[in-house]
Design a protein around this motif. Structure first.
Motif, PDB file in Angstrom:
ATOM      1  N   PHE A 165      41.485  37.663  17.664  1.00  0.00           N
ATOM      2  CA  PHE A 165      41.195  39.017  18.121  1.00  0.00           C
ATOM      3  C   PHE A 165      42.437  39.889  17.972  1.00  0.00           C
ATOM      4  N   LEU A 166      42.235  41.105  17.495  1.00  0.00           N
ATOM      5  CA  LEU A 166      43.344  42.035  17.305  1.00  0.00           C
ATOM      6  C   LEU A 166      43.828  42.579  18.641  1.00  0.00           C
ATOM      7  N   ARG A 167      44.990  43.188  18.606  1.00  0.00           N
ATOM      8  CA  ARG A 167      45.551  43.888  19.750  1.00  0.00           C
ATOM      9  C   ARG A 167      45.494  45.383  19.475  1.00  0.00           C
ATOM     10  N   PRO A 168      45.248  46.220  20.485  1.00  0.00           N
ATOM     11  CA  PRO A 168      45.002  45.871  21.882  1.00  0.00           C
ATOM     12  C   PRO A 168      43.552  45.467  22.135  1.00  0.00           C
ATOM     13  N   PHE A 169      43.348  44.831  23.290  1.00  0.00           N
ATOM     14  CA  PHE A 169      42.010  44.595  23.823  1.00  0.00           C
ATOM     15  C   PHE A 169      42.032  45.036  25.275  1.00  0.00           C
ATOM     16  N   CYS A 170      40.893  45.054  25.936  1.00  0.00           N
ATOM     17  CA  CYS A 170      40.878  45.608  27.292  1.00  0.00           C
ATOM     18  C   CYS A 170      39.837  44.926  28.167  1.00  0.00           C
ATOM     19  N   THR A 171      40.033  45.056  29.471  1.00  0.00           N
ATOM     20  CA  THR A 171      39.113  44.527  30.473  1.00  0.00           C
ATOM     21  C   THR A 171      38.732  45.635  31.442  1.00  0.00           C
ATOM     22  N   VAL A 172      37.422  45.795  31.656  1.00  0.00           N
ATOM     23  CA  VAL A 172      36.894  46.795  32.584  1.00  0.00           C
ATOM     24  C   VAL A 172      36.408  46.067  33.841  1.00  0.00           C
ATOM     25  N   SER A 173      36.736  46.584  35.015  1.00  0.00           N
ATOM     26  CA  SER A 173      36.472  45.890  36.282  1.00  0.00           C
ATOM     27  C   SER A 173      35.360  46.562  37.086  1.00  0.00           C
ATOM     28  N   PHE A 174      34.523  45.720  37.725  1.00  0.00           N
ATOM     29  CA  PHE A 174      33.381  46.211  38.499  1.00  0.00           C
ATOM     30  C   PHE A 174      33.245  45.432  39.815  1.00  0.00           C
ATOM     31  N   LEU A 175      32.558  46.046  40.768  1.00  0.00           N
ATOM     32  CA  LEU A 175      32.131  45.489  42.064  1.00  0.00           C
ATOM     33  C   LEU A 175      33.241  45.361  43.089  1.00  0.00           C
ATOM     34  N   SER A 176      34.377  44.763  42.728  1.00  0.00           N
ATOM     35  CA  SER A 176      35.434  44.589  43.721  1.00  0.00           C
ATOM     36  C   SER A 176      36.790  44.532  43.034  1.00  0.00           C
ATOM     37  N   GLU A 177      37.799  44.939  43.766  1.00  0.00           N
ATOM     38  CA  GLU A 177      39.174  44.881  43.249  1.00  0.00           C
ATOM     39  C   GLU A 177      39.700  43.453  43.348  1.00  0.00           C
ATOM     40  N   CYS A 178      40.435  43.039  42.352  1.00  0.00           N
ATOM     41  CA  CYS A 178      41.121  41.748  42.417  1.00  0.00           C
ATOM     42  C   CYS A 178      42.462  41.885  41.720  1.00  0.00           C
ATOM     43  N   PRO A 207      41.641  48.021  40.125  1.00  0.00           N
ATOM     44  CA  PRO A 207      40.625  48.769  40.888  1.00  0.00           C
ATOM     45  C   PRO A 207      39.277  48.766  40.177  1.00  0.00           C
ATOM     46  N   VAL A 208      38.203  48.937  40.937  1.00  0.00           N
ATOM     47  CA  VAL A 208      36.879  49.033  40.321  1.00  0.00           C
ATOM     48  C   VAL A 208      36.824  50.295  39.475  1.00  0.00           C
ATOM     49  N   GLY A 209      36.151  50.197  38.334  1.00  0.00           N
ATOM     50  CA  GLY A 209      36.048  51.323  37.427  1.00  0.00           C
ATOM     51  C   GLY A 209      37.270  51.533  36.568  1.00  0.00           C
ATOM     52  N   SER A 210      38.256  50.632  36.656  1.00  0.00           N
ATOM     53  CA  SER A 210      39.490  50.782  35.881  1.00  0.00           C
ATOM     54  C   SER A 210      39.414  49.977  34.587  1.00  0.00           C
ATOM     55  N   VAL A 211      40.329  50.311  33.669  1.00  0.00           N
ATOM     56  CA  VAL A 211      40.419  49.610  32.387  1.00  0.00           C
ATOM     57  C   VAL A 211      41.860  49.155  32.202  1.00  0.00           C
ATOM     58  N   LEU A 212      42.062  47.851  32.059  1.00  0.00           N
ATOM     59  CA  LEU A 212      43.381  47.294  31.768  1.00  0.00           C
ATOM     60  C   LEU A 212      43.462  47.026  30.274  1.00  0.00           C
ATOM     61  N   VAL A 213      44.447  47.644  29.613  1.00  0.00           N
ATOM     62  CA  VAL A 213      44.647  47.466  28.177  1.00  0.00           C
ATOM     63  C   VAL A 213      45.829  46.529  27.973  1.00  0.00           C
ATOM     64  N   LEU A 214      45.628  45.479  27.173  1.00  0.00           N
ATOM     65  CA  LEU A 214      46.672  44.503  26.899  1.00  0.00           C
ATOM     66  C   LEU A 214      47.109  44.627  25.443  1.00  0.00           C
ATOM     67  N   ASN A 215      48.420  44.786  25.272  1.00  0.00           N
ATOM     68  CA  ASN A 215      48.997  44.958  23.947  1.00  0.00           C
ATOM     69  C   ASN A 215      50.439  44.479  23.999  1.00  0.00           C
ATOM     70  N   GLY A 216      51.076  44.331  22.852  1.00  0.00           N
ATOM     71  CA  GLY A 216      52.483  43.980  22.801  1.00  0.00           C
ATOM     72  C   GLY A 216      52.787  42.703  23.568  1.00  0.00           C
ATOM     73  N   ASN A 217      53.921  42.713  24.285  1.00  0.00           N
ATOM     74  CA  ASN A 217      54.307  41.536  25.068  1.00  0.00           C
ATOM     75  C   ASN A 217      53.293  41.231  26.159  1.00  0.00           C
ATOM     76  N   GLY A 218      52.649  42.280  26.679  1.00  0.00           N
ATOM     77  CA  GLY A 218      51.651  42.074  27.728  1.00  0.00           C
ATOM     78  C   GLY A 218      50.475  41.246  27.262  1.00  0.00           C
ATOM     79  N   ALA A 219      50.244  41.221  25.943  1.00  0.00           N
ATOM     80  CA  ALA A 219      49.138  40.429  25.385  1.00  0.00           C
ATOM     81  C   ALA A 219      49.608  39.111  24.789  1.00  0.00           C
TER      82      ALA A 219
END
Length: 320
Positions: free
Chosen positions: A217-230, A256-268
Motif C-alpha cells: 500500500f502506498l503512503r499516505p493512508f488514513c484511518t477514520v474513527s467512529f462511535l468512541s474515542e480511543c 476523536p470520533v469523526g476524525s481522520v488520522l493520516v499516516l505518512n513518512g516516519n509516522g507510517a
C-alpha cells in the motif's frame, strides 16, 4: 400548497409522477452522498457563521458548494507531532509525516456511516460478503473492500500482503463519498486517492497488535474513527509481551470520533502503531491506495474516483 386540498385528478397525477421521477434518479437512503444531507435554514446559517446583530439568523440560503467550503475551512489540522527516538544510532522524529484532522464528519454523517457498517456486518454474518471475518480471541471484526489482504503469512503459505488472485467486494458507494471528501477537503493528496479499505469493528477489549502497514500500500493512508474515542500508540520498539500487554510505546494519541488520522513518512514506516484494548465499542475505516504492481488481477479502478482535486483554498494548520 397543501396536498390534502388537491381535488383535481390531473394535479394529483402530476404530483405523483414528479415524486416517482425523483425517486428513480435519487440514490437509496444508504447510498446518499454525504453532501446531499439537507439542512434547515438555521443550521445553514450556523455553519456559515453569519448571525444578525439582533441575535436572529439572517434569512439567507447558502448553496451546497458554499456550505461545503465553509465546513472544509473549519476542519482543524495538526501536523507538528514530535517524538524523538534513537533509530539505527540516530535520533529521529518517529512521528514525522503524521497528521490529525478533526471535525471532518458531523454527527449525522457519522451515524449514516455507522448504520452502513452495521448493515455490512450483518451481510458478512450471512455470508453475503466475500471478505468478512472475526478473529478468535482478542482482535476485532474486519471487512475488506477493493482487495483481499493477508495480515501475516497464512497456514497454507500465502505471504502477507495483497492476494492478487482472490476477489472481494468493491468499495461501497458511501465509502467512495468519504474518499471524495478526504481529497476535496485537503486531507489526502490527489496523487494518492484510495482504492481499497478495511472496516474494523471493535467490541470492548478488542485491539490491534503493533505493526507497520504493508508496503503493498502506498503512503499516505488514513484511518477514520467512529462511535468512541480511543488512543493509538506509536513507538519504533513496540512489541507484545508474554502477558499480552504492549511495551515500547513512546507516544499515545487520542483519536476523536469523526476524525481522520493520516499516516505518512516516519509516522507510517519507522514507528510501529497499535490500538490497545478499547474501553467501549468502536468502528474505524482505514483507506489505502494499492501499489499498481500489487493490485488484484481482476481489479478495475473506480471511474468515479478518477481525477479528484482539492477545493481551491489554503487549509489552516492548527498548533495545538
Amino acid at each position: 400548497m397543501d396536498i390534502r386540498k388537491l381535488e383535481i385528478p390531473s394535479q394529483v397525477n402530476l404530483l405523483s409522477d414528479r415524486i416517482r421521477s425523483r425517486e428513480q434518479v435519487s440514490l437509496d437512503a444508504d447510498d446518499m452522498a454525504l453532501e446531499d444531507d439537507e439542512l434547515d435554514d438555521e443550521e445553514d446559517q450556523k455553519e456559515s457563521g453569519l448571525e444578525a446583530s439582533d441575535g436572529s439568523f439572517e434569512k439567507q440560503k447558502f448553496s451546497r458548494e458554499q456550505r461545503e467550503h465553509n465546513r472544509a475551512m473549519n476542519v482543524k489540522r495538526k501536523r507538528d507531532f514530535v517524538c524523538l527516538e534513537k533509530v539505527n544510532g540516530e535520533m529521529v522524529n518517529i512521528l514525522e509525516g503524521l497528521e490529525l484532522h478533526t471535525e471532518v464528519l458531523n454527527a449525522a454523517e457519522q451515524q449514516k456511516i455507522v448504520d452502513k457498517v452495521y448493515e455490512l456486518q450483518e451481510k458478512g454474518r450471512k455470508g453475503e460478503l466475500k471478505r468478512a471475518f472475526t478473529p478468535q480471541g482478542k482482535g476485532r471484526s474486519a471487512i475488506q473492500f477493493g482487495c483481499c489482504f493477508n495480515y501475516r503469512t497464512s497456514k497454507d503459505g500465502k505471504p502477507s500482503g495483497i492476494l492478487r488472485d482472490e476477489t472481494v467486494d468493491p468499495l461501497p458507494f458511501l465509502f467512495k463519498e468519504i474518499i471524495r471528501r478526504l481529497v476535496k477537503w485537503h486531507v489526502l493528496p490527489p496523487a494518492c486517492v484510495p482504492d481499497c479499505c478495511v472496516v474494523n469493528i471493535y467490541d470492548e477489549g478488542d485491539c490491534i497488535p503493533p505493526h507497520v502497514d504493508n508496503r503493498d500500500f502506498l503512503r499516505p493512508f488514513c484511518t477514520v474513527s467512529f462511535l468512541s474515542e480511543c488512543n493509538i500508540l506509536f513507538g519504533s520498539n513496540l512489541k507484545v509481551e508474554e502477558t499480552g500487554e504492549y511495551s515500547g510505546g513512546s507516544y499515545s494519541l487520542p483519536l476523536p470520533v469523526g476524525s481522520v488520522l493520516v499516516l505518512n513518512g516516519n509516522g507510517a514506516d519507522v514507528a510501529k502503531h497499535c490500538i490497545p484494548e478499547v474501553p467501549t465499542k468502536r468502528i474505524s475505516i482505514t483507506f489505502r491506495k494499492m501499489d499498481e504492481s500489487k493490485r488484484p488481477l481482476w481489479f478495475t479502478p473506480e471511474p468515479d474516483l478518477h481525477g479528484l482535486q482539492p477545493l481551491p483554498y489554503e487549509p489552516i494548520i492548527w498548533l495545538l
